[in-house]
Write a protein that holds these residues in place. Structure first.
Motif, PDB file in Angstrom:
ATOM      1  N   HIS A 141       0.812  -1.224   0.000  1.00  0.00           N
ATOM      2  CA  HIS A 141       0.000   0.000   0.000  1.00  0.00           C
ATOM      3  C   HIS A 141       0.845   1.273   0.000  1.00  0.00           C
ATOM      4  O   HIS A 141       0.305   2.371   0.116  1.00  0.00           O
ATOM      5  N   LYS A 142       2.163   1.108  -0.082  1.00  0.00           N
ATOM      6  CA  LYS A 142       3.104   2.232  -0.172  1.00  0.00           C
ATOM      7  C   LYS A 142       2.920   3.237   0.970  1.00  0.00           C
ATOM      8  O   LYS A 142       2.689   4.422   0.751  1.00  0.00           O
ATOM      9  N   LYS A 143       3.011   2.722   2.202  1.00  0.00           N
ATOM     10  CA  LYS A 143       2.818   3.562   3.382  1.00  0.00           C
ATOM     11  C   LYS A 143       3.939   3.350   4.390  1.00  0.00           C
ATOM     12  O   LYS A 143       4.432   2.236   4.544  1.00  0.00           O
ATOM     13  N   PRO A 144       4.349   4.424   5.074  1.00  0.00           N
ATOM     14  CA  PRO A 144       5.307   4.272   6.172  1.00  0.00           C
ATOM     15  C   PRO A 144       4.602   3.693   7.402  1.00  0.00           C
ATOM     16  O   PRO A 144       3.371   3.614   7.446  1.00  0.00           O
ATOM     17  N   ILE A 145       5.376   3.330   8.391  1.00  0.00           N
ATOM     18  CA  ILE A 145       4.829   2.709   9.595  1.00  0.00           C
ATOM     19  C   ILE A 145       5.141   3.574  10.807  1.00  0.00           C
ATOM     20  O   ILE A 145       6.234   4.124  10.930  1.00  0.00           O
ATOM     21  N   VAL A 146       4.162   3.676  11.692  1.00  0.00           N
ATOM     22  CA  VAL A 146       4.333   4.348  12.975  1.00  0.00           C
ATOM     23  C   VAL A 146       4.103   3.298  14.047  1.00  0.00           C
ATOM     24  O   VAL A 146       3.114   2.573  14.004  1.00  0.00           O
ATOM     25  N   MET A 147       5.038   3.217  14.976  1.00  0.00           N
ATOM     26  CA  MET A 147       4.921   2.261  16.087  1.00  0.00           C
ATOM     27  C   MET A 147       5.018   2.998  17.408  1.00  0.00           C
ATOM     28  O   MET A 147       5.627   4.059  17.484  1.00  0.00           O
ATOM     29  N   GLU A 148       4.451   2.378  18.433  1.00  0.00           N
ATOM     30  CA  GLU A 148       4.674   2.931  19.759  1.00  0.00           C
ATOM     31  C   GLU A 148       6.111   2.653  20.146  1.00  0.00           C
ATOM     32  O   GLU A 148       6.652   1.587  19.874  1.00  0.00           O
ATOM     33  N   GLY A 149       6.759   3.641  20.723  1.00  0.00           N
ATOM     34  CA  GLY A 149       8.143   3.491  21.158  1.00  0.00           C
ATOM     35  C   GLY A 149       8.201   2.719  22.449  1.00  0.00           C
ATOM     36  O   GLY A 149       8.211   3.305  23.522  1.00  0.00           O
ATOM     37  N   ILE A 150       8.228   1.404  22.352  1.00  0.00           N
ATOM     38  CA  ILE A 150       8.114   0.551  23.534  1.00  0.00           C
ATOM     39  C   ILE A 150       9.452   0.094  24.083  1.00  0.00           C
ATOM     40  O   ILE A 150       9.506  -0.553  25.103  1.00  0.00           O
ATOM     41  N   LYS A 151      10.537   0.435  23.428  1.00  0.00           N
ATOM     42  CA  LYS A 151      11.846  -0.063  23.834  1.00  0.00           C
ATOM     43  C   LYS A 151      12.212   0.355  25.252  1.00  0.00           C
ATOM     44  O   LYS A 151      12.782  -0.419  26.009  1.00  0.00           O
ATOM     45  N   ASN A 152      11.881   1.563  25.632  1.00  0.00           N
ATOM     46  CA  ASN A 152      12.300   2.083  26.931  1.00  0.00           C
ATOM     47  C   ASN A 152      11.182   2.147  27.960  1.00  0.00           C
ATOM     48  O   ASN A 152      11.289   2.855  28.946  1.00  0.00           O
ATOM     49  N   ILE A 153      10.093   1.424  27.715  1.00  0.00           N
ATOM     50  CA  ILE A 153       8.999   1.414  28.683  1.00  0.00           C
ATOM     51  C   ILE A 153       9.485   0.758  29.968  1.00  0.00           C
ATOM     52  O   ILE A 153      10.097  -0.305  29.943  1.00  0.00           O
ATOM     53  N   ARG A 154       9.198   1.401  31.081  1.00  0.00           N
ATOM     54  CA  ARG A 154       9.607   0.836  32.366  1.00  0.00           C
ATOM     55  C   ARG A 154       8.613  -0.241  32.738  1.00  0.00           C
ATOM     56  O   ARG A 154       7.473   0.025  33.081  1.00  0.00           O
ATOM     57  N   ARG A 155       9.076  -1.495  32.682  1.00  0.00           N
ATOM     58  CA  ARG A 155       8.178  -2.606  32.959  1.00  0.00           C
ATOM     59  C   ARG A 155       8.219  -3.043  34.414  1.00  0.00           C
ATOM     60  O   ARG A 155       7.332  -3.731  34.870  1.00  0.00           O
ATOM     61  N   LYS A 156       9.242  -2.651  35.162  1.00  0.00           N
ATOM     62  CA  LYS A 156       9.391  -3.134  36.533  1.00  0.00           C
ATOM     63  C   LYS A 156       8.200  -2.769  37.399  1.00  0.00           C
ATOM     64  O   LYS A 156       7.821  -3.518  38.280  1.00  0.00           O
ATOM     65  N   LYS A 157       7.596  -1.618  37.147  1.00  0.00           N
ATOM     66  CA  LYS A 157       6.470  -1.198  37.988  1.00  0.00           C
ATOM     67  C   LYS A 157       5.267  -2.118  37.811  1.00  0.00           C
ATOM     68  O   LYS A 157       4.366  -2.135  38.625  1.00  0.00           O
ATOM     69  N   HIS A 158       5.250  -2.926  36.738  1.00  0.00           N
ATOM     70  CA  HIS A 158       4.129  -3.824  36.490  1.00  0.00           C
ATOM     71  C   HIS A 158       4.337  -5.199  37.123  1.00  0.00           C
ATOM     72  O   HIS A 158       3.420  -5.996  37.139  1.00  0.00           O
ATOM     73  N   PHE A 159       5.550  -5.490  37.608  1.00  0.00           N
ATOM     74  CA  PHE A 159       5.787  -6.773  38.232  1.00  0.00           C
ATOM     75  C   PHE A 159       5.104  -6.815  39.589  1.00  0.00           C
ATOM     76  O   PHE A 159       5.193  -5.901  40.378  1.00  0.00           O
ATOM     77  N   ASP A 160       4.412  -7.889  39.837  1.00  0.00           N
ATOM     78  CA  ASP A 160       3.724  -8.036  41.108  1.00  0.00           C
ATOM     79  C   ASP A 160       3.701  -9.508  41.486  1.00  0.00           C
ATOM     80  O   ASP A 160       4.426 -10.317  40.925  1.00  0.00           O
ATOM     81  N   LYS A 161       2.850  -9.863  42.408  1.00  0.00           N
ATOM     82  CA  LYS A 161       2.785 -11.243  42.885  1.00  0.00           C
ATOM     83  C   LYS A 161       2.109 -12.182  41.884  1.00  0.00           C
ATOM     84  O   LYS A 161       2.209 -13.388  42.011  1.00  0.00           O
ATOM     85  N   ASN A 162       1.431 -11.633  40.903  1.00  0.00           N
ATOM     86  CA  ASN A 162       0.768 -12.445  39.888  1.00  0.00           C
ATOM     87  C   ASN A 162       1.834 -12.984  38.925  1.00  0.00           C
ATOM     88  O   ASN A 162       2.263 -12.303  38.013  1.00  0.00           O
ATOM     89  N   THR A 163       2.261 -14.224  39.129  1.00  0.00           N
ATOM     90  CA  THR A 163       3.381 -14.771  38.349  1.00  0.00           C
ATOM     91  C   THR A 163       3.036 -14.943  36.873  1.00  0.00           C
ATOM     92  O   THR A 163       3.904 -14.787  36.021  1.00  0.00           O
ATOM     93  N   LYS A 164       1.798 -15.248  36.557  1.00  0.00           N
ATOM     94  CA  LYS A 164       1.403 -15.394  35.148  1.00  0.00           C
ATOM     95  C   LYS A 164       1.554 -14.055  34.428  1.00  0.00           C
ATOM     96  O   LYS A 164       2.092 -13.979  33.325  1.00  0.00           O
ATOM     97  N   ARG A 165       1.088 -12.989  35.068  1.00  0.00           N
ATOM     98  CA  ARG A 165       1.200 -11.650  34.475  1.00  0.00           C
ATOM     99  C   ARG A 165       2.672 -11.237  34.366  1.00  0.00           C
ATOM    100  O   ARG A 165       3.099 -10.689  33.359  1.00  0.00           O
ATOM    101  N   THR A 166       3.446 -11.500  35.409  1.00  0.00           N
ATOM    102  CA  THR A 166       4.865 -11.167  35.405  1.00  0.00           C
ATOM    103  C   THR A 166       5.579 -11.892  34.269  1.00  0.00           C
ATOM    104  O   THR A 166       6.408 -11.317  33.577  1.00  0.00           O
ATOM    105  N   ARG A 167       5.245 -13.158  34.050  1.00  0.00           N
ATOM    106  CA  ARG A 167       5.856 -13.938  32.974  1.00  0.00           C
ATOM    107  C   ARG A 167       5.500 -13.339  31.618  1.00  0.00           C
ATOM    108  O   ARG A 167       6.332 -13.238  30.721  1.00  0.00           O
ATOM    109  N   ARG A 168       4.234 -12.942  31.445  1.00  0.00           N
ATOM    110  CA  ARG A 168       3.808 -12.335  30.179  1.00  0.00           C
ATOM    111  C   ARG A 168       4.579 -11.058  29.894  1.00  0.00           C
ATOM    112  O   ARG A 168       5.017 -10.819  28.774  1.00  0.00           O
ATOM    113  N   ILE A 169       4.731 -10.214  30.902  1.00  0.00           N
ATOM    114  CA  ILE A 169       5.453  -8.956  30.736  1.00  0.00           C
ATOM    115  C   ILE A 169       6.910  -9.236  30.408  1.00  0.00           C
ATOM    116  O   ILE A 169       7.488  -8.630  29.510  1.00  0.00           O
ATOM    117  N   SER A 170       7.489 -10.170  31.128  1.00  0.00           N
ATOM    118  CA  SER A 170       8.891 -10.494  30.919  1.00  0.00           C
ATOM    119  C   SER A 170       9.135 -11.048  29.519  1.00  0.00           C
ATOM    120  O   SER A 170      10.136 -10.741  28.883  1.00  0.00           O
TER     121      SER A 170
END
Length: 191
Positions: free
Chosen positions: A46-75
């Motif tokens: 379709h001859k279009k450029p792409i825009v992405m969310e800049g996720i490389k530097n998102i701080r993920r540590k604040k999302h880690f909690d006791k929910n191990t399934k969620r922590t695994r998904r984030i990791s």
């Protein structure tokens, strides 16, 4: 992902589903690469450029909690790996990729476009990302501004988003209606 025209109108949208649960690092890389391959082929066609969310530097540590399934998904959601793969595909296909700050894209997509276009939270967020990549700023709808106790119209858009999000989250969690963006890859294509 979402495709827009030159005026920021939605042309096409699609959800790319992939499962990273119980996958090795090599398998995760391959799955993400195949998902990006589909997007880049579509963009080239379709001859279009792409825009992405800049996720490389998102701080993920604040999302880690006791929910191990969620922590695994984030990791397992390899943010830097996705950006590296996107840069590689950009070189391969000769398609420009722009990374934008993703703050409040899921929230704005939900309140502005989800019901209007019948989109999922992920699709509406990718639509906001595409529009943001084009330079459009999403203004809060009047019905939401009227509901917020403080007058927030005099502050910057970022501050409006923050205050509106905080207010809306409190209201919507009570109604069990607010859906978080999860950990999907959100892309937008421009004209």
């Amino acid at each position: 992902f979402s495709e827009t025209d030159a005026k920021g109108n939605l042309l096409y949208h699609k959800v790319l589903k992939f499962d990273l649960h119980k996958k090795s690092s090599g398998q995760v890389t391959q799955i993400l690469s195949l998902a990006l391959e589909e997007v880049f082929r579509y963009a080239r066609e379709h001859k279009k450029p792409i825009v992405m969310e800049g996720i490389k530097n998102i701080r993920r540590k604040k999302h880690f909690d006791k929910n191990t399934k969620r922590t695994r998904r984030i990791s397992m959601f390899a943010c830097s790996k996705i950006q590296m793969l996107a840069d590689s595909k950009s070189d391969k296909y000769g398609i420009a990729v722009t990374y934008i700050y993703p703050a409040y894209t899921s929230f704005l997509g939900k309140i502005r476009y989800r019901k209007r276009y019948g989109l999922s939270v992920h699709e509406s967020a990718s639509f906001v990302i595409a529009r943001r990549g084009m330079g459009y700023e999403e203004h809060l709808p009047a019905w939401l501004l009227d509901m917020i106790p403080d007058d927030i119209t005099q502050v910057s858009l970022k501050e409006q988003y923050k205050k509106a999000y905080t207010f809306y989250k409190k209201q919507d969690y009570k109604n069990n209606d607010f859906t978080r963006s999860g950990y999907s890859l959100k892309l937008g294509m421009l004209l």
